[in-house]
Write a protein that holds these residues in place. Structure first.
Motif: not given
Length: 127
Positions: A107-115
């Protein structure tokens, strides 16, 4: 797990559900991923959000991460490792594989945390 090179693809993606046996929509995304999977219970479409089929149940707001390939069919544990690393960071995912490589949608809102989680695990992530 071997260090992977992962590319964050541009744009928003959608995951859509059509009824079983529904005609497969004519999706043309020359610069994006489109995947159609049909089972006796449903037809699922993954595509750029702007191409989501009309009348489908759509879950939008996904970002696509692609493992640089091609990957040999003999490699094991790629999706398992990515899923574990993302789960440890509290990031839900949707996965699919193609002949050449593996893809993960978050999800877009999780992208930074995923990266951040993938980099912390030693993977190269290009945004």
């Amino acid at each position: 797990m071997k260090r992977l090179a992962i590319d964050v693809q541009p744009g928003e993606y959608a995951v859509a559900r059509l009824d079983p046996g529904a005609p497969v929509p004519g999706l043309d995304a020359p610069d994006g991923l489109v995947s159609v999977t049909r089972t006796p219970a449903e037809t699922s479409v993954i595509c750029p959000a702007g191409l989501a089929p009309e009348g489908a149940r759509v879950e939008s707001g996904w970002r696509l991460l692609t493992v640089r390939g091609p990957l040999a069919f003999t490699l094991t544990g790629i999706i398992a490792a990515l899923a574990s690393e993302l789960a440890s960071a509290g990031v839900g995912l949707f996965t699919l594989s193609t002949f050449d490589t593996d893809h993960v949608l978050v999800k877009e809102g999780d992208l930074a945390r995923a990266v951040q989680a993938l980099r912390a695990a030693g993977h190269e992530v290009a945004e």
